[in-house]
Design an enzyme around this catalytic site. Structure first.
Site, PDB file in Angstrom:
ATOM      1  N   ASP A  29       0.838  -1.200   0.000  1.00 43.27           N
ATOM      2  CA  ASP A  29       0.000   0.000   0.000  1.00 43.27           C
ATOM      3  C   ASP A  29       0.876   1.255   0.000  1.00 43.27           C
ATOM      4  O   ASP A  29       1.981   1.241   0.536  1.00 43.27           O
ATOM      5  CB  ASP A  29      -0.889  -0.030   1.253  1.00 43.27           C
ATOM      6  CG  ASP A  29      -2.047   0.957   1.155  1.00 43.27           C
ATOM      7  OD1 ASP A  29      -2.290   1.494   0.051  1.00 43.27           O
ATOM      8  OD2 ASP A  29      -2.699   1.184   2.180  1.00 43.27           O
ATOM      9  N   HIS A  46       2.750   3.725  -8.986  1.00 41.49           N
ATOM     10  CA  HIS A  46       2.606   2.301  -9.285  1.00 41.49           C
ATOM     11  C   HIS A  46       3.857   1.771 -10.001  1.00 41.49           C
ATOM     12  O   HIS A  46       4.286   0.643  -9.783  1.00 41.49           O
ATOM     13  CB  HIS A  46       1.360   2.060 -10.146  1.00 41.49           C
ATOM     14  CG  HIS A  46       0.075   2.340  -9.404  1.00 41.49           C
ATOM     15  ND1 HIS A  46      -0.166   1.873  -8.139  1.00 41.49           N
ATOM     16  CD2 HIS A  46      -1.040   3.057  -9.751  1.00 41.49           C
ATOM     17  CE1 HIS A  46      -1.372   2.268  -7.737  1.00 41.49           C
ATOM     18  NE2 HIS A  46      -1.911   2.993  -8.689  1.00 41.49           N
ATOM     19  N   LEU A 140      11.700 -20.264  -4.846  1.00 42.40           N
ATOM     20  CA  LEU A 140      10.685 -19.416  -4.199  1.00 42.40           C
ATOM     21  C   LEU A 140       9.318 -19.615  -4.843  1.00 42.40           C
ATOM     22  O   LEU A 140       9.189 -19.555  -6.074  1.00 42.40           O
ATOM     23  CB  LEU A 140      11.097 -17.943  -4.323  1.00 42.40           C
ATOM     24  CG  LEU A 140      10.073 -16.907  -3.838  1.00 42.40           C
ATOM     25  CD1 LEU A 140       9.931 -16.948  -2.308  1.00 42.40           C
ATOM     26  CD2 LEU A 140      10.464 -15.502  -4.285  1.00 42.40           C
TER      27      LEU A 140
END
Ligand code: FPP
Length: 256
Positions: A29, A46, A140
């Site tokens: 956020d 962004h 991962l």
């Protein structure tokens, strides 16, 4: 574990390698506020957030974290302006196109959490191709939540169970937690150990509602584009100070 004792990274060296979270989830956020502070359009926030995504994936990979889940686009984010939705969808598409070679080379296994059928065609094709290409990778486990909502995930899981009951292959009395787990987008992943939220808000915003039942929550005021490997290690260090009891008493605490 890969380079947790890398002397070049004292913040990584300070962590206890035996008590790393297996599964980290991040609510990314603050992109908009990061841009506003600089007098830039939200799109630039962004874009900067995408750079932070790249860096945090590398850090988790280096640390040997088993699974990382990041919240890129929620089922509620469609309510944003057409322009902002377009920016986010464009960034996601270019991310998959530009990063897939490196992720695959690093043995990262990509999974999308969320309703893939609800994505625009180009994004749907790109994420399906990324999942397919990396499905056998053993490094991962990178889970990217796109068109994701925790309630929507549970709704889809319940519908799948109901279908099994209707077909006569499932007795409703036999439904247990493991069976519900098996119908979720996160099937076969460990529960979330550490949930991080950037930019100071104390909300879970419909992210992994089932999977965070016993997660430790770390909220940082750092805005997502400024969240780097030092901030990640700080959050993990905080996690390592927590006494996880999973609802039990201290003397019966689990130590997984
Ligand atoms: C919340 O910040 C962030 C989002 C809704 C999008 C997250 C997307 C990225 C980090 C980039 C793309 C992701 C990938 C995986 C390539 P906000 O816009 O709500 O910030 P604000 O609360 O400060 O306005």
């Amino acid at each position: 574990m890969k380079h947790v004792r890398d002397p070049q990274r004292p913040h990584e060296r300070a962590l206890d390698p035996a008590r790393l979270p297996r599964h980290i989830a991040i609510i990314m956020d603050g992109n908009g506020r990061w841009a506003k502070k600089r007098g830039l359009p939200r799109a630039m926030g962004h874009r900067a957030g995408t750079e932070a995504v790249r860096a945090i994936i590398r850090s988790c990979d280096r640390l040997g974290i088993e699974a990382l889940s990041i919240y890129a686009f929620s089922t509620e984010n469609w309510k944003r302006s057409t322009e902002e939705v377009g920016v986010l969808m464009g960034l996601l598409l270019s991310y998959f196109r530009s990063e897939i070679d490196e992720l695959d080379a690093n043995d990262v296994c990509i999974r999308i959490l969320g309703d893939i059928d609800g994505l625009p065609r180009a994004q749907r094709d790109a994420v399906l191709a990324a999942m397919d290409r990396t499905r056998h990778n053993a490094g991962l486990k990178l889970n990217i939540a796109i068109n994701y909502g925790g309630r929507d995930e549970l709704r889809r899981a319940m519908r799948a169970l109901a279908e099994d009951v209707r077909r006569g292959t499932l007795d409703p009395g036999a439904i247990d937690e493991a069976m519900i787990d098996s119908k979720l987008d996160t099937r076969d992943l460990p529960d979330v150990d550490l949930l991080i939220r950037t930019s100071g808000e104390m909300r879970v915003s419909n992210f992994l509602l089932w999977q965070i039942a016993y997660a430790e929550f770390v909220v940082t005021d750092t805005l997502w584009p400024d969240f780097d490997d030092v901030a990640l290690c700080k959050a993990i260090a905080e996690y390592q100070t927590r006494d996880r009891r999973f609802g039990g008493r201290p003397e019966t605490a689990l130590t997984r």
